[in-house]
Design an enzyme around this catalytic site. Structure first.
Site, short mmCIF file in Angstrom:
data_model
loop_
_atom_site.label_atom_id
_atom_site.label_comp_id
_atom_site.label_asym_id
_atom_site.label_seq_id
_atom_site.Cartn_x
_atom_site.Cartn_y
_atom_site.Cartn_z
N LYS A 69 6.07 -8.68 6.65
CA LYS A 69 4.71 -9.15 6.39
C LYS A 69 4.13 -8.46 5.16
O LYS A 69 3.48 -9.10 4.31
CB LYS A 69 3.81 -8.91 7.61
CG LYS A 69 2.34 -9.28 7.42
CD LYS A 69 2.11 -10.78 7.22
CE LYS A 69 0.66 -11.12 6.87
NZ LYS A 69 -0.27 -11.08 7.99
N LYS A 86 -7.06 -4.94 2.94
CA LYS A 86 -6.56 -4.09 4.04
C LYS A 86 -5.03 -4.12 4.06
O LYS A 86 -4.39 -3.07 4.21
CB LYS A 86 -7.11 -4.61 5.37
CG LYS A 86 -6.69 -3.80 6.58
CD LYS A 86 -6.46 -4.67 7.82
CE LYS A 86 -5.11 -5.34 7.77
NZ LYS A 86 -4.74 -6.11 8.96
#
Lengths: 292, 292
Positions: B173, B241
């Protein structure tokens, strides 16, 4: 212009197969290259070798140019025995080299003063596309002139787009090189991140291909990085030259391109390491080396 | 595990439709969210609201977690009335949040000591994919455990890949976010370069899509940039983030990622300008503003 006589100047890795495709489509073709031996394969196919750009211009209705960089195009056009010295009103010059959009506009204006129409028509697709006649061709210049040259473009390329006025073809090509360079750097960092985290980068590449991260660069250049196969493809030294054009143009118009500027440094580093002849996906080597 | 009882903790923009898809596939479903009102739509669909992660863990064989960041997952697992406090040997915890791969490995080890199997299974595809049940799911952890959870993954996603051991899903990811962020910056610079050079960026995008510059980002995010339509999509604050996770992990393993570090600065600048809720293709605004 039902059956124009064609000229082709510059018979390197790209120019030679492009010119051959024109000759093989049955056009009368006059060619010129600085090194006489480069003309031999064209002569063998029935093209007529010339001893100067001016001689090509004298014979041809449409003159294609495919050389390395901005000064080369300037010299072919305006140097001693250049194309302009044999100018005929109504002639068309098509520069397929990748050069500066700003200088392209200047040259188009100088040729227009001689009643010569210019198109800028840089390509992408590499040697493979040049041989197969499937190049992408990005064209700037007058739309009516574009329409007249279209049949000849069709012999050399597949995806042929008239982008806009003089220089717009070169701008589109520059955008292509910006996008490709940035994507290579991002894919390189992703592949390094996977490997250094003990994760199989082949599986990561596979998983990512189907989603928003999917791209031709992840598919083709990502594979090259993982296989450590840096056979060009597209040579680092040429990508470096193209990013010089991008950054020089950006400087002239007062535009900051931070990502492109950084990726250009990777290309500089590669050339400095003696890897200028490798495919530019070798950017991964530079980023990897930093942490070794 | 022919008919496991399922738990789902975290019912935000992503978690809610994912949990709904599980419930709608006929599974007994126990849910928990910090805000009680987030559980209502699930309760309406027949799910059972719980008053703590521990209560969910007490009832369920497989517990999914979909929260914001690393500390949230740690608190759901090991906080007061956390999942671990109601641990049953043989239970499976599947964290679908996007968090740190390093911390993921630690948490998996702590759960293993309690005889609980953990999978990390972050997703891509956004709210649209969550609702449609077509998410890409990148999974790390034991292959046999993955096989047991596969039917439940199949309810939530389409492209489901077991990448490797604990943390490998999070690494994949992270690689996705690296690739997407870099591609957005490169496409942004290309689109700005075209426009500032007086060239139609829509035509450039069109011409580039068929070649090596072609990507999902050029297609989808390039269009968003040209239309100045920055409705997410994927919010800048979340991409920021995720890049924090990337750069923090890279720092821990001693890996320099210069392109990712630069693109993270663009995300910082966007959030600083109050644009954190825009799609992260708004990176183009930051780069444009620099030269204004």
């Amino acid at each position: 212009m039902t059956r124009p006589v064609v000229g082709f100047i510059g018979l390197g890795i790209m120019g030679r197969p492009m010119a051959l495709n024109i000759r093989n489509a049955g056009y009368e073709l006059h060619v010129y290259a600085r090194r006489a031996e480069s003309m031999q394969p064209l002569a063998d196919a029935g093209a007529i070798p010339s001893d100067s750009p001016a001689a090509v211009a004298q014979a041809a209705d449409v003159v294609f140019i495919m050389v390395s960089d901005t000064p080369d195009v300037e010299s072919v056009l305006f140097g001693e025995l250049g194309v302009a010295s044999a100018a005929k009103a109504g002639q068309i010059v098509v520069d397929m080299s990748t050069i500066s959009p700003v200088n392209t506009r200047d040259m188009a204006a100088r040729l227009a003063a001689l009643d010569i129409d210019m198109l800028d028509a840089p390509v992408s697709g590499g040697e493979v596309g040049a041989i197969a006649g499937t190049l992408s061709i990005m064209v700037g210049g007058n739309a009516a002139v574009f329409a007249r040259v279209q049949p000849l473009f069709g012999v050399m390329g597949g995806n042929i787009v008239h982008i806009g006025d003089h220089g717009c073809g070169q701008v589109a090509k520059a955008c292509n090189q910006i996008t490709v360079a940035g994507a290579i750097a991002a894919v390189a960092e992703a592949m390094l991140f996977a490997r250094k985290n003990g994760t199989d980068p082949y599986k990561v590449r596979e998983a990512l291909l189907g989603g928003f991260a999917g791209s031709k660069i992840l598919e083709v250049h990502g594979k090259r990085m993982l296989d450590h196969n840096f056979q060009p493809g597209f040579k680092t030294a040429l990508h470096q030259k193209d990013m010089d054009i991008v950054l020089d143009t950006a400087r002239q118009i007062g535009l900051a391109l931070p990502t492109s500027a950084m990726v250009a440094q990777f290309l500089n580093a590669l050339v400095g390491s003696g890897d200028g002849e490798l495919d530019s996906s070798a950017i991964v080597k530079v980023i990897e080396k930093m942490s070794q």
